[in-house]
Write a protein that holds these residues in place. Structure first.
Motif, PDB file in Angstrom:
ATOM      1  N   UNK A 148     -14.778   1.686 -11.100  1.00 34.60           N
ATOM      2  CA  UNK A 148     -14.532   2.805 -10.183  1.00 34.60           C
ATOM      3  C   UNK A 148     -13.292   2.572  -9.321  1.00 34.60           C
ATOM      4  N   UNK A 149     -13.015   1.312  -9.017  1.00 31.25           N
ATOM      5  CA  UNK A 149     -11.886   1.022  -8.117  1.00 31.25           C
ATOM      6  C   UNK A 149     -10.573   0.738  -8.859  1.00 31.25           C
ATOM      7  N   UNK A 150     -10.596   0.639 -10.202  1.00 31.42           N
ATOM      8  CA  UNK A 150      -9.418   0.077 -10.876  1.00 31.42           C
ATOM      9  C   UNK A 150      -8.124   0.869 -10.643  1.00 31.42           C
ATOM     10  N   UNK A 151      -8.233   2.190 -10.524  1.00 39.81           N
ATOM     11  CA  UNK A 151      -7.014   2.992 -10.308  1.00 39.81           C
ATOM     12  C   UNK A 151      -6.929   3.547  -8.882  1.00 39.81           C
ATOM     13  N   UNK A 152      -7.580   2.890  -7.931  1.00 44.09           N
ATOM     14  CA  UNK A 152      -7.641   3.387  -6.552  1.00 44.09           C
ATOM     15  C   UNK A 152      -6.241   3.592  -5.947  1.00 44.09           C
ATOM     16  N   UNK A 153      -5.266   2.788  -6.394  1.00 43.17           N
ATOM     17  CA  UNK A 153      -3.924   2.870  -5.788  1.00 43.17           C
ATOM     18  C   UNK A 153      -2.960   3.742  -6.582  1.00 43.17           C
ATOM     19  N   UNK A 154      -3.413   4.255  -7.728  1.00 44.73           N
ATOM     20  CA  UNK A 154      -2.459   4.874  -8.659  1.00 44.73           C
ATOM     21  C   UNK A 154      -1.742   6.094  -8.076  1.00 44.73           C
ATOM     22  N   UNK A 155      -2.392   6.810  -7.191  1.00 45.75           N
ATOM     23  CA  UNK A 155      -1.742   8.014  -6.653  1.00 45.75           C
ATOM     24  C   UNK A 155      -1.157   7.807  -5.259  1.00 45.75           C
ATOM     25  N   UNK A 156      -1.104   6.554  -4.812  1.00 43.88           N
ATOM     26  CA  UNK A 156      -0.418   6.239  -3.550  1.00 43.88           C
ATOM     27  C   UNK A 156       1.085   6.238  -3.836  1.00 43.88           C
ATOM     28  N   UNK A 157       1.904   6.848  -2.955  1.00 43.23           N
ATOM     29  CA  UNK A 157       3.350   6.862  -3.211  1.00 43.23           C
ATOM     30  C   UNK A 157       3.874   5.447  -3.485  1.00 43.23           C
ATOM     31  N   UNK A 158       4.795   5.364  -4.454  1.00 43.30           N
ATOM     32  CA  UNK A 158       5.312   4.068  -4.904  1.00 43.30           C
ATOM     33  C   UNK A 158       5.836   3.222  -3.749  1.00 43.30           C
ATOM     34  N   UNK A 159       6.609   3.841  -2.853  1.00 39.18           N
ATOM     35  CA  UNK A 159       7.199   3.089  -1.736  1.00 39.18           C
ATOM     36  C   UNK A 159       6.111   2.466  -0.858  1.00 39.18           C
ATOM     37  N   UNK A 160       5.026   3.178  -0.664  1.00 37.15           N
ATOM     38  CA  UNK A 160       3.923   2.658   0.153  1.00 37.15           C
ATOM     39  C   UNK A 160       3.238   1.476  -0.540  1.00 37.15           C
ATOM     40  N   UNK A 161       3.131   1.564  -1.866  1.00 36.01           N
ATOM     41  CA  UNK A 161       2.535   0.438  -2.603  1.00 36.01           C
ATOM     42  C   UNK A 161       3.425  -0.802  -2.486  1.00 36.01           C
ATOM     43  N   UNK A 162       4.733  -0.587  -2.628  1.00 35.94           N
ATOM     44  CA  UNK A 162       5.679  -1.704  -2.496  1.00 35.94           C
ATOM     45  C   UNK A 162       5.556  -2.356  -1.126  1.00 35.94           C
TER      46      UNK A 162
END
Ligand SMILES: [Fe+2]
Ligand SMILES: [Fe+2]
Length: 186
Positions: free
Chosen positions: A48-62
């Motif tokens: 359930x958590x594996x793609x939790x970050x996938x739709x966070x803007x790229x810059x924020x993930x970086x």
């Protein structure tokens, strides 16, 4: 956090399409966990958590990766891959998931040599959940219930060919993961 709380939070942070993929992944991971005697509850949480970050803007993930001092290669920092690493951070920090769940999220895209059974199940469930339909998908799915290692090698082969055909970079962890599985079968 209970599984239902995880599901509700995950659903609120992604598109309907990605949530359907997530549900498919959890269903496939659940079946594989039962087949292989893995901890079903941990496997479902990781799925359930594996793609939790996938739709966070790229810059924020970086930013998140750099703030926590996570060292990634150039390839791992690419847009397609980074969500696995930022997702593992979120699972650890925000959801307080145990390390084995975080590791399954961290390696769900590139894989790595010597993956745990939980990591293998998540990698294969992500690739072959019911919404997937690429050539060879059914073969990997069926193999996953007979021989996890062979299913992984077939999954790596198909993924690597796809990446090469597209001219994409390849994370060396996947090559090492493939070598390791082939060597451990011999
Ligand atoms: Fe992913
Ligand atoms: Fe996924």
């Amino acid at each position: 956090m209970t599984e239902n709380e995880i599901i509700n939070t995950v659903r609120s942070r992604m598109s309907e399409r990605r949530f359907r993929h997530t549900e498919g992944c959890a269903a496939m991971a659940d079946e594989l966990a039962r087949r292989w005697g893995e901890d079903v509850s941990l496997v479902r949480r990781a799925a359930y958590l594996h793609d939790i970050a996938k739709e966070i803007p790229y810059e924020d993930q970086l930013k998140m990766i750099d703030e926590f001092g996570v060292i990634l290669t150039r390839t791992q920092r690419s847009e397609k891959i980074i969500h696995a690493f930022s997702g593992a951070l979120i699972a650890w920090k925000e959801f307080s998931e145990p390390e084995e769940v975080c590791a399954a999220i961290r390696w769900h895209t590139t894989a790595r040599r010597g993956m745990s059974r939980l990591e293998k199940i998540i990698w294969l469930a992500d690739l072959t959940e019911e919404g997937r339909s690429f050539p060879g998908c059914d073969d990997i799915r069926q193999l996953a219930f007979r021989d996890l290692s062979s299913a992984l090698v077939l999954g790596f082969d198909i993924t690597l060919r796809f990446l090469i055909n597209k001219g994409n970079e390849i994370d060396s962890n996947m090559i090492e993961a493939r070598n390791y599985e082939i060597a451990s079968r011999a």
